[in-house]
Write a protein that holds these residues in place. Structure first.
Motif, PDB file in Angstrom:
ATOM      1  N   TYR A 120      58.871  26.904  62.133  1.00  0.00           N
ATOM      2  CA  TYR A 120      57.777  27.766  62.588  1.00  0.00           C
ATOM      3  C   TYR A 120      56.516  26.906  62.722  1.00  0.00           C
ATOM      4  O   TYR A 120      55.559  27.052  61.954  1.00  0.00           O
ATOM      5  CB  TYR A 120      57.536  28.913  61.604  1.00  0.00           C
ATOM      6  N   PRO A 121      56.481  26.003  63.678  1.00  0.00           N
ATOM      7  CA  PRO A 121      55.385  25.027  63.760  1.00  0.00           C
ATOM      8  C   PRO A 121      54.040  25.672  64.068  1.00  0.00           C
ATOM      9  O   PRO A 121      53.952  26.675  64.791  1.00  0.00           O
ATOM     10  CB  PRO A 121      55.831  24.109  64.903  1.00  0.00           C
ATOM     11  N   GLU A 122      53.004  25.092  63.487  1.00  0.00           N
ATOM     12  CA  GLU A 122      51.606  25.488  63.742  1.00  0.00           C
ATOM     13  C   GLU A 122      51.306  26.927  63.313  1.00  0.00           C
ATOM     14  O   GLU A 122      50.327  27.512  63.765  1.00  0.00           O
ATOM     15  CB  GLU A 122      51.253  25.310  65.227  1.00  0.00           C
ATOM     16  N   GLN A 123      52.141  27.481  62.437  1.00  0.00           N
ATOM     17  CA  GLN A 123      51.966  28.875  62.033  1.00  0.00           C
ATOM     18  C   GLN A 123      51.626  29.000  60.550  1.00  0.00           C
ATOM     19  O   GLN A 123      52.250  28.340  59.711  1.00  0.00           O
ATOM     20  CB  GLN A 123      53.241  29.675  62.325  1.00  0.00           C
ATOM     21  N   VAL A 124      50.666  29.857  60.242  1.00  0.00           N
ATOM     22  CA  VAL A 124      50.311  30.209  58.870  1.00  0.00           C
ATOM     23  C   VAL A 124      50.681  31.673  58.674  1.00  0.00           C
ATOM     24  O   VAL A 124      50.192  32.536  59.410  1.00  0.00           O
ATOM     25  CB  VAL A 124      48.810  29.999  58.606  1.00  0.00           C
ATOM     26  N   TRP A 125      51.552  31.946  57.716  1.00  0.00           N
ATOM     27  CA  TRP A 125      51.929  33.316  57.376  1.00  0.00           C
ATOM     28  C   TRP A 125      51.347  33.673  56.007  1.00  0.00           C
ATOM     29  O   TRP A 125      51.275  32.821  55.106  1.00  0.00           O
ATOM     30  CB  TRP A 125      53.447  33.464  57.309  1.00  0.00           C
ATOM     31  N   LEU A 126      50.969  34.932  55.833  1.00  0.00           N
ATOM     32  CA  LEU A 126      50.456  35.355  54.531  1.00  0.00           C
ATOM     33  C   LEU A 126      51.462  35.082  53.425  1.00  0.00           C
ATOM     34  O   LEU A 126      51.070  34.718  52.307  1.00  0.00           O
ATOM     35  CB  LEU A 126      50.104  36.844  54.556  1.00  0.00           C
ATOM     36  N   ASP A 127      52.747  35.251  53.718  1.00  0.00           N
ATOM     37  CA  ASP A 127      53.783  34.986  52.722  1.00  0.00           C
ATOM     38  C   ASP A 127      53.602  33.590  52.120  1.00  0.00           C
ATOM     39  O   ASP A 127      53.719  33.386  50.911  1.00  0.00           O
ATOM     40  CB  ASP A 127      55.178  35.043  53.341  1.00  0.00           C
ATOM     41  N   ALA A 158      40.969  29.055  53.528  1.00  0.00           N
ATOM     42  CA  ALA A 158      41.157  28.837  54.963  1.00  0.00           C
ATOM     43  C   ALA A 158      42.213  29.774  55.529  1.00  0.00           C
ATOM     44  O   ALA A 158      42.038  30.358  56.610  1.00  0.00           O
ATOM     45  CB  ALA A 158      41.552  27.383  55.219  1.00  0.00           C
ATOM     46  N   GLY A 159      43.330  29.942  54.814  1.00  0.00           N
ATOM     47  CA  GLY A 159      44.377  30.835  55.288  1.00  0.00           C
ATOM     48  C   GLY A 159      43.916  32.275  55.389  1.00  0.00           C
ATOM     49  O   GLY A 159      44.264  32.983  56.338  1.00  0.00           O
ATOM     50  N   LEU A 160      43.136  32.716  54.426  1.00  0.00           N
ATOM     51  CA  LEU A 160      42.601  34.075  54.469  1.00  0.00           C
ATOM     52  C   LEU A 160      41.632  34.246  55.636  1.00  0.00           C
ATOM     53  O   LEU A 160      41.648  35.266  56.332  1.00  0.00           O
ATOM     54  CB  LEU A 160      41.930  34.415  53.148  1.00  0.00           C
ATOM     55  N   ALA A 161      40.792  33.253  55.865  1.00  0.00           N
ATOM     56  CA  ALA A 161      39.851  33.332  56.982  1.00  0.00           C
ATOM     57  C   ALA A 161      40.583  33.383  58.320  1.00  0.00           C
ATOM     58  O   ALA A 161      40.188  34.128  59.235  1.00  0.00           O
ATOM     59  CB  ALA A 161      38.889  32.154  56.944  1.00  0.00           C
ATOM     60  N   LEU A 162      41.650  32.617  58.445  1.00  0.00           N
ATOM     61  CA  LEU A 162      42.381  32.563  59.709  1.00  0.00           C
ATOM     62  C   LEU A 162      43.106  33.861  60.017  1.00  0.00           C
ATOM     63  O   LEU A 162      43.288  34.214  61.193  1.00  0.00           O
ATOM     64  CB  LEU A 162      43.401  31.421  59.669  1.00  0.00           C
ATOM     65  N   THR A 163      43.556  34.587  58.996  1.00  0.00           N
ATOM     66  CA  THR A 163      44.364  35.792  59.209  1.00  0.00           C
ATOM     67  C   THR A 163      43.564  37.080  59.106  1.00  0.00           C
ATOM     68  O   THR A 163      44.113  38.164  59.333  1.00  0.00           O
ATOM     69  CB  THR A 163      45.511  35.840  58.181  1.00  0.00           C
ATOM     70  N   TYR A 164      42.276  36.996  58.824  1.00  0.00           N
ATOM     71  CA  TYR A 164      41.467  38.210  58.627  1.00  0.00           C
ATOM     72  C   TYR A 164      41.159  38.884  59.952  1.00  0.00           C
ATOM     73  O   TYR A 164      40.806  38.244  60.938  1.00  0.00           O
ATOM     74  CB  TYR A 164      40.164  37.857  57.914  1.00  0.00           C
TER      75      TYR A 164
END
Length: 354
Positions: A120-127, A158-164
């Motif tokens: 799953y390249p270039e992807q950030v998942w909340l999991d 950073a992950g939270l900011a990206l998915t908010y």
């Protein structure tokens, strides 16, 4: 409920037939929580029996391939760190070191967080925020890696900011940094909908990182993220105190109160209150009591099981199907009573009530 947890752990076998995986890591977190609050050895004995069947004396982990760069595989490392600090058995530290090496080499999106998996390249998942970052923090604190401690906090923020998603005040399931996936919004890179368990993973990452993160601006920033999410989630509870599979769409036909997300959020509300993080304990208590009252079922053997647990949900191609991440998609995934992704968080939440 103690008997239910004990019998479940006694009967449990490696979720994927042997290889270390995040599902097993969910059980290990529940067993650690129950041991720490009760002091009873049986919870540790269950965990040692299972972990020692997966990790050889030389630290080799069954079925593990570092270059899969699968962030899910890291969650069980939290149990390895815990065991390494308490038992004179080198396998735990050796295996934890291997997972730390994975994170040292694990690909990242340009914004900082790790890819969810190599496939799953270039992807950030909340999991993935939960799978990797509490381990990174706990490993860093246990074994003298202050860089890991700082990275865990930075990557979580950073992950939270990206998915908010500001319009809903919730977090989307995933973000595609390349904006190349068919499920990703071409402008924001966000997946289309909110999945309750993904939000549960993120909330548990927040609270488990904050628990051990040294005081300072980063801890305060993560706490503020949790406080804002907690306020929003209290607006979305069902009449009986649970959360829906698609939490912000109660009007959607087929939507249902999902047990793993409810258990996760019950745990987080209660733990956050215990840690003095400025949010109310009551939604967690109400959610946990509602699970006991409304979610337990009797299976064909007459055994009591925790029902309404969605088996899995994801994005992109999997087993010949394409998961488009729309709200309707999340209602198509199978339900698996007594799945450890619900029972593990239930154990964690139960420990908070004792």
């Amino acid at each position: 409920m103690l008997r239910y947890c004990d019998e479940y752990a006694a009967d449990y076998r490696a979720y994927k037939g042997g290889p270390l995986c995040y599902e097993d890591g969910c059980l290990y977190r529940g067993l650690i929580a129950l041991h720490e609050v009760t002091g009873e050895q049986r919870w540790v004995d269950h965990m040692v029996r299972l972990v020692n069947a997966q990790v050889a004396p030389d630290g080799t982990m069954a079925g593990y391939e570092l270059e899969d760069f699968n962030i899910d595989n890291v969650l069980s490392g939290r149990a390895l760190v815990w065991l390494a600090q308490r038992f004179d058995d080198p396998r735990y530290r050796k295996a934890a070191d291997t997972l730390a090496e994975q994170l040292s080499r694990h690909p990242r999106v340009k914004e900082g967080p790790h890819w969810h998996k190599h496939r799953y390249p270039e992807q950030v998942w909340l999991d993935g925020l939960y799978m990797g970052l509490p381990f990174k923090l706990e490993y860093g604190l246990a074994f003298g890696r202050p860089d890991f401690v700082e990275e865990a906090a930075d990557e979580l923020l950073a992950g939270l900011a990206l998915t908010y998603d500001a319009s809903s005040r919730l977090y989307r399931h995933a973000y595609d940094s390349a904006k190349a996936q068919p499920w990703a919004d071409p402008e924001t890179g966000l997946s289309p909908a909110h999945w309750a368990r993904a939000i549960g993973w993120a909330a548990m990452a927040m609270i488990d990182v904050v628990e051990n993160l040294p005081a300072g601006e980063k801890r305060d920033a993560i706490t503020a993220r949790w406080q804002a999410l907690a306020a929003r989630l209290t607006e979305l509870v069902t009449a009986d105190g649970r959360w829906l599979q698609v939490p912000d769409m109660p009007e959607m036909g087929g939507n249902y109160a999902e047990s793993s997300a409810t258990a996760m959020l019950a745990y987080v509300y209660m733990k956050a209150s215990r840690l003095g993080l400025g949010t109310d304990r009551d939604p967690g208590i109400a959610a946990f009591e509602s699970l006991i009252k409304n979610a337990f079922e009797t299976d064909v053997t007459g055994r009591r099981v925790l029902g309404r647990i969605v088996w899995v949900a994801g994005l992109g191609g999997f087993n010949g199907n394409y998961r488009d991440g729309t709200p309707g998609y999340y209602l198509t995934e199978a339900i698996n009573p007594d799945d450890i992704k619900g029972v593990g968080p239930f154990m964690m939440g139960f420990a908070e009530t004792l």
